[in-house]
Motif scaffolding. Sequence first.
Motif, mmCIF file in Angstrom:
data_model
loop_
_atom_site.group_PDB
_atom_site.id
_atom_site.type_symbol
_atom_site.label_atom_id
_atom_site.label_comp_id
_atom_site.label_asym_id
_atom_site.label_seq_id
_atom_site.Cartn_x
_atom_site.Cartn_y
_atom_site.Cartn_z
ATOM 1 N N SER A 84 -3.057 -0.878 -4.878
ATOM 2 C CA SER A 84 -3.329 -0.921 -3.440
ATOM 3 C C SER A 84 -4.829 -0.959 -3.185
ATOM 4 O O SER A 84 -5.605 -0.240 -3.827
ATOM 5 C CB SER A 84 -2.727 0.308 -2.747
ATOM 6 O OG SER A 84 -3.279 0.487 -1.448
ATOM 7 N N ASP A 141 0.817 -1.214 0.000
ATOM 8 C CA ASP A 141 0.000 0.000 0.000
ATOM 9 C C ASP A 141 0.851 1.264 0.000
ATOM 10 O O ASP A 141 0.425 2.308 -0.493
ATOM 11 C CB ASP A 141 -0.925 -0.010 1.207
ATOM 12 C CG ASP A 141 -1.803 -1.255 1.232
ATOM 13 O OD1 ASP A 141 -2.598 -1.431 0.287
ATOM 14 O OD2 ASP A 141 -1.665 -2.055 2.165
ATOM 15 N N GLN A 194 -5.841 2.690 -0.453
ATOM 16 C CA GLN A 194 -5.178 3.935 -0.855
ATOM 17 C C GLN A 194 -5.433 5.082 0.121
ATOM 18 O O GLN A 194 -4.547 5.893 0.385
ATOM 19 C CB GLN A 194 -5.611 4.320 -2.271
ATOM 20 C CG GLN A 194 -5.100 3.360 -3.335
ATOM 21 C CD GLN A 194 -5.529 3.747 -4.739
ATOM 22 O OE1 GLN A 194 -5.890 4.899 -5.001
ATOM 23 N NE2 GLN A 194 -5.503 2.796 -5.655
#
Length: 427
Positions: free
Chosen positions: A323, A96, A326
């Motif tokens: 990701s 991430d 986010q």
Amino acid sequence: MKRKLVAAIGIAGMMVSIAACGSDKKDGGSDKGADAKELTVWLTVDAQNNWPELVKAADDAVTKKHPGLKIKHEYYGWPDKNTKLDAVLATDKAPDVVEMGNTEMLGYMVKGAFAPVDPAKFDNSSAWLDGLKASVTYDGKTYGVPYYAGGRVANWRKDVFAAAGVKSTPKTYQELTADLDKVQKKQGGKFNAWYQPTRDWYAAMSFVYDAGGSIAKQDGGQWKANLSSPESIKGLTEFKNVVDKYMHGDKTKDESDRYIVYGQGKSGMIFGAAWEGATAADPKNDKTGKLKDNLENFVMPGPSGKNMPVFLGGSDLAVPVKSKAQGLAAEWINAFTGPSGQKGLIGKGNLPNNKTDLATLKSDPQTAVPATAAESNWFVPMAPGWGQVEKAQVLQTMLQNIGTGKKSVQDAAKEADAAIDKVINTK
């Protein structure tokens, strides 16, 4: 602090589906995954070894706001990180948050690997250092957040210059060259009054930008090489003068082992990353036994009469477009790079990511030199094909041809421009 930034790399074929992925918002990032239960953060071992408490502080700030959130950290060495990242970005297991050397960002932004972010959501974004801001900006959008910076300074041996009658560091380029002339005369022709590796394009381009030139310019959406412009030629010519007059070592070398060569005691001065002087003085590298407490940093004066513009290295933090968290990733980045994080990074010997904090360092004698030097900075052209230029070592080849006398400055620059123009606009 000793760290080396890996040059931008080509990542064609890294993934098939990235282009189809995007953020939930057209401009300024995504809130996607704001309620995710897990966050994966990739950092380099610099954070693990040198400021783990700052990582924990960011974790604590985010988990306090999101009880039950699990934050996982993975740490990588610089040479290993991108290989792992390229592989994982082709899957649905992307991290991430990922730390990137600022010269690594461009290739990934060009390929659509990172999600756009909204700078307004990050503290001090309006004051980000110009070179760092450039490194996270592509095609008018922001794809990362500057983490910290590393500047370049001049460093010389006080004993060597004192023996030649020089008592204080120079404030102008004319004073510098006069001091170097005295050292070169006293020490003789085999001594490097200034050890300046010929292939060191970071230093050479500082001369180019100081003279008003540039590597390339953007015009109408296209990039055009600019090394053979009169201004760039002026800077390259002065760089050649330095190499000819003061550097008497191997003129086919780059800067990678400069601190080792400096530690061997056959050089009076270097111009490089701020950590290099201290690393040369490390007992492991100091073959003279004299460098500790005998080296002095100073702001490199430029021939223009202003401080020499320096390449601003550093790290950025980005959110992969794949990701699933986010929004939380952006929160973690802000907690890590915000005011308290910057204060902690400064305390560890780094330069901050913003001009506001940088200004406070100028009043402290311990940090005044690198802080002042970093105020004037430059960065590589943020062109889609820049990674190919670096990979082909176009600048290094040009500089070696100039330094060894194989080609004139003008001919070498024209050849480099032609090579750059072939690829600089190609994704």
